[in-house]
Design a protein around this motif. Structure first.
Motif, PDB file in Angstrom:
ATOM      1  N   GLY A 142      95.024  -1.599  87.272  1.00 20.89           N
ATOM      2  CA  GLY A 142      95.768  -2.938  87.355  1.00 20.89           C
ATOM      3  C   GLY A 142      94.720  -4.017  87.154  1.00 20.89           C
ATOM      4  O   GLY A 142      93.579  -3.796  87.330  1.00 20.89           O
ATOM      5  N   GLN A 143      95.588  -5.088  86.904  1.00 19.20           N
ATOM      6  CA  GLN A 143      94.768  -6.208  86.837  1.00 19.20           C
ATOM      7  C   GLN A 143      94.539  -6.945  88.213  1.00 19.20           C
ATOM      8  O   GLN A 143      95.427  -7.777  88.527  1.00 19.20           O
ATOM      9  CB  GLN A 143      95.523  -7.165  85.966  1.00 19.20           C
ATOM     10  N   LEU A 144      93.750  -6.583  88.987  1.00 21.61           N
ATOM     11  CA  LEU A 144      93.380  -7.205  90.386  1.00 21.61           C
ATOM     12  C   LEU A 144      92.153  -7.990  90.432  1.00 21.61           C
ATOM     13  O   LEU A 144      92.374  -8.878  91.449  1.00 21.61           O
ATOM     14  CB  LEU A 144      93.348  -5.916  91.290  1.00 21.61           C
ATOM     15  N   VAL A 145      91.346  -7.984  89.842  1.00 21.31           N
ATOM     16  CA  VAL A 145      90.200  -8.481  89.845  1.00 21.31           C
ATOM     17  C   VAL A 145      89.967  -9.974  88.920  1.00 21.31           C
ATOM     18  O   VAL A 145      90.323  -9.625  87.928  1.00 21.31           O
ATOM     19  CB  VAL A 145      88.918  -7.454  89.532  1.00 21.31           C
ATOM     20  N   LYS A 146      90.016 -11.124  89.846  1.00 21.27           N
ATOM     21  CA  LYS A 146      89.807 -12.351  89.115  1.00 21.27           C
ATOM     22  C   LYS A 146      88.481 -12.497  88.554  1.00 21.27           C
ATOM     23  O   LYS A 146      88.199 -13.104  87.576  1.00 21.27           O
ATOM     24  CB  LYS A 146      90.502 -13.321  89.763  1.00 21.27           C
ATOM     25  N   GLY A 147      87.520 -12.293  89.294  1.00 15.91           N
ATOM     26  CA  GLY A 147      86.250 -12.726  89.367  1.00 15.91           C
ATOM     27  C   GLY A 147      85.253 -11.935  90.099  1.00 15.91           C
ATOM     28  O   GLY A 147      85.718 -11.374  91.066  1.00 15.91           O
ATOM     29  N   VAL A 148      84.119 -11.817  89.888  1.00 15.12           N
ATOM     30  CA  VAL A 148      82.944 -11.334  90.774  1.00 15.12           C
ATOM     31  C   VAL A 148      82.077 -12.461  91.272  1.00 15.12           C
ATOM     32  O   VAL A 148      81.568 -13.319  90.409  1.00 15.12           O
ATOM     33  CB  VAL A 148      82.223 -10.107  90.111  1.00 15.12           C
ATOM     34  N   LEU A 149      81.673 -12.485  92.536  1.00  9.36           N
ATOM     35  CA  LEU A 149      80.747 -13.477  93.119  1.00  9.36           C
ATOM     36  C   LEU A 149      79.605 -12.634  93.433  1.00  9.36           C
ATOM     37  O   LEU A 149      79.619 -11.669  94.331  1.00  9.36           O
ATOM     38  CB  LEU A 149      81.567 -14.062  94.342  1.00  9.36           C
ATOM     39  N   PHE A 150      78.477 -13.051  92.799  1.00  8.23           N
ATOM     40  CA  PHE A 150      77.211 -12.607  93.473  1.00  8.23           C
ATOM     41  C   PHE A 150      76.529 -13.411  94.456  1.00  8.23           C
ATOM     42  O   PHE A 150      76.335 -14.497  94.302  1.00  8.23           O
ATOM     43  CB  PHE A 150      76.226 -12.431  92.315  1.00  8.23           C
ATOM     44  N   THR A 151      76.698 -12.676  95.637  1.00  4.01           N
ATOM     45  CA  THR A 151      75.985 -13.559  96.934  1.00  4.01           C
ATOM     46  C   THR A 151      74.347 -13.313  97.010  1.00  4.01           C
ATOM     47  O   THR A 151      73.708 -14.064  97.625  1.00  4.01           O
ATOM     48  CB  THR A 151      76.595 -13.013  98.093  1.00  4.01           C
ATOM     49  N   LYS A 152      74.033 -12.071  96.353  1.00  2.00           N
ATOM     50  CA  LYS A 152      72.653 -11.754  96.221  1.00  2.00           C
ATOM     51  C   LYS A 152      72.150 -11.373  95.148  1.00  2.00           C
ATOM     52  O   LYS A 152      72.950 -10.064  94.489  1.00  2.00           O
ATOM     53  CB  LYS A 152      72.136 -10.993  97.538  1.00  2.00           C
ATOM     54  N   PHE A 153      71.277 -11.679  94.142  1.00  2.00           N
ATOM     55  CA  PHE A 153      71.056 -11.240  92.829  1.00  2.00           C
ATOM     56  C   PHE A 153      69.474 -11.390  92.712  1.00  2.00           C
ATOM     57  O   PHE A 153      69.098 -12.335  92.377  1.00  2.00           O
ATOM     58  CB  PHE A 153      71.721 -12.054  92.009  1.00  2.00           C
ATOM     59  N   VAL A 154      68.659 -10.124  92.948  1.00  2.00           N
ATOM     60  CA  VAL A 154      67.282 -10.354  93.171  1.00  2.00           C
ATOM     61  C   VAL A 154      66.761  -9.229  92.050  1.00  2.00           C
ATOM     62  O   VAL A 154      66.995  -8.060  92.433  1.00  2.00           O
ATOM     63  CB  VAL A 154      66.580 -10.179  94.595  1.00  2.00           C
ATOM     64  N   ILE A 155      66.035  -9.564  91.165  1.00  2.00           N
ATOM     65  CA  ILE A 155      65.392  -8.569  90.327  1.00  2.00           C
ATOM     66  C   ILE A 155      63.842  -8.454  90.731  1.00  2.00           C
ATOM     67  O   ILE A 155      63.235  -9.673  90.513  1.00  2.00           O
ATOM     68  CB  ILE A 155      65.343  -9.320  89.004  1.00  2.00           C
ATOM     69  N   GLN A 156      63.453  -7.154  90.955  1.00  4.42           N
ATOM     70  CA  GLN A 156      61.870  -6.996  91.257  1.00  4.42           C
ATOM     71  C   GLN A 156      61.212  -6.229  90.262  1.00  4.42           C
ATOM     72  O   GLN A 156      61.627  -5.211  89.709  1.00  4.42           O
ATOM     73  CB  GLN A 156      61.593  -6.611  92.451  1.00  4.42           C
TER      74      GLN A 156
END
Length: 156
Positions: A142-156
């Motif tokens: 179903g169409q439930l997700v409006k958006g995705v919020l990244f609260t932590k995004f670390v690339i090592q």
């Protein structure tokens, strides 16, 4: 006034009647008519129901993930990410909760196929968000997700 005594008297009487009507309405609204006091519990219930209609649905917090990234170099690259799903409506938390493990697996699969260079760019993050939305919507059917919020995004 006009010079005609009959017309002058009619205008005078009409002016007096209009003034008396205005004064009467004012006296009635200020002295005679008393508004009923609002019921506290009914007003509180109405306020809460109106607030639920207007409030944004709370984001659904996903588990923190550490993902191995696809790397062309010999050095291993990792992505540490914490994300929240923003639903369209309030009643989608149960469906997200029942499919939590499949959603986490989909995020790991999607991010694991992207390189660190892709994820370091703005377009790569937008692409990751769009892929996650599409994948989660197909998982929950179903169409439930409006958006995705990244609260932590670390690339090592």
């Amino acid at each position: 006034m006009t010079g005609n005594k009959l017309v002058d008297n009619i205008i005078l009487i009409l002016s007096f009647l209009a003034t008396a009507a205005c004064v009467g309405v004012f006296v009635y609204t200020e002295v005679v008519y008393q508004k009923p006091l609002p019921d506290g519990q009914a007003e509180l219930g109405k306020l809460i129901s109106d607030n639920k209609k207007m409030a944004f649905p709370a984001p659904f917090k996903l588990d923190p993930l550490i993902i191995n990234l696809n790397s062309r170099k010999t050095r291993l690259r990792f992505l540490s990410v914490e994300a929240q799903l923003v639903p369209f409506n309030h009643d989608s938390d149960d469906r997200f909760e029942t499919h939590r493990s499949m959603i986490n697996d989909a995020i790991i699969n999607i991010a694991g196929h992207m390189t660190a260079e892709e994820l370091n760019s703005i377009s790569g993050k937008i692409l990751l968000e769009e892929r996650i939305k599409k994948s989660v919507n197909s998982i929950v059917r179903g169409q439930l997700v409006k958006g995705v919020l990244f609260t932590k995004f670390v690339i090592q």
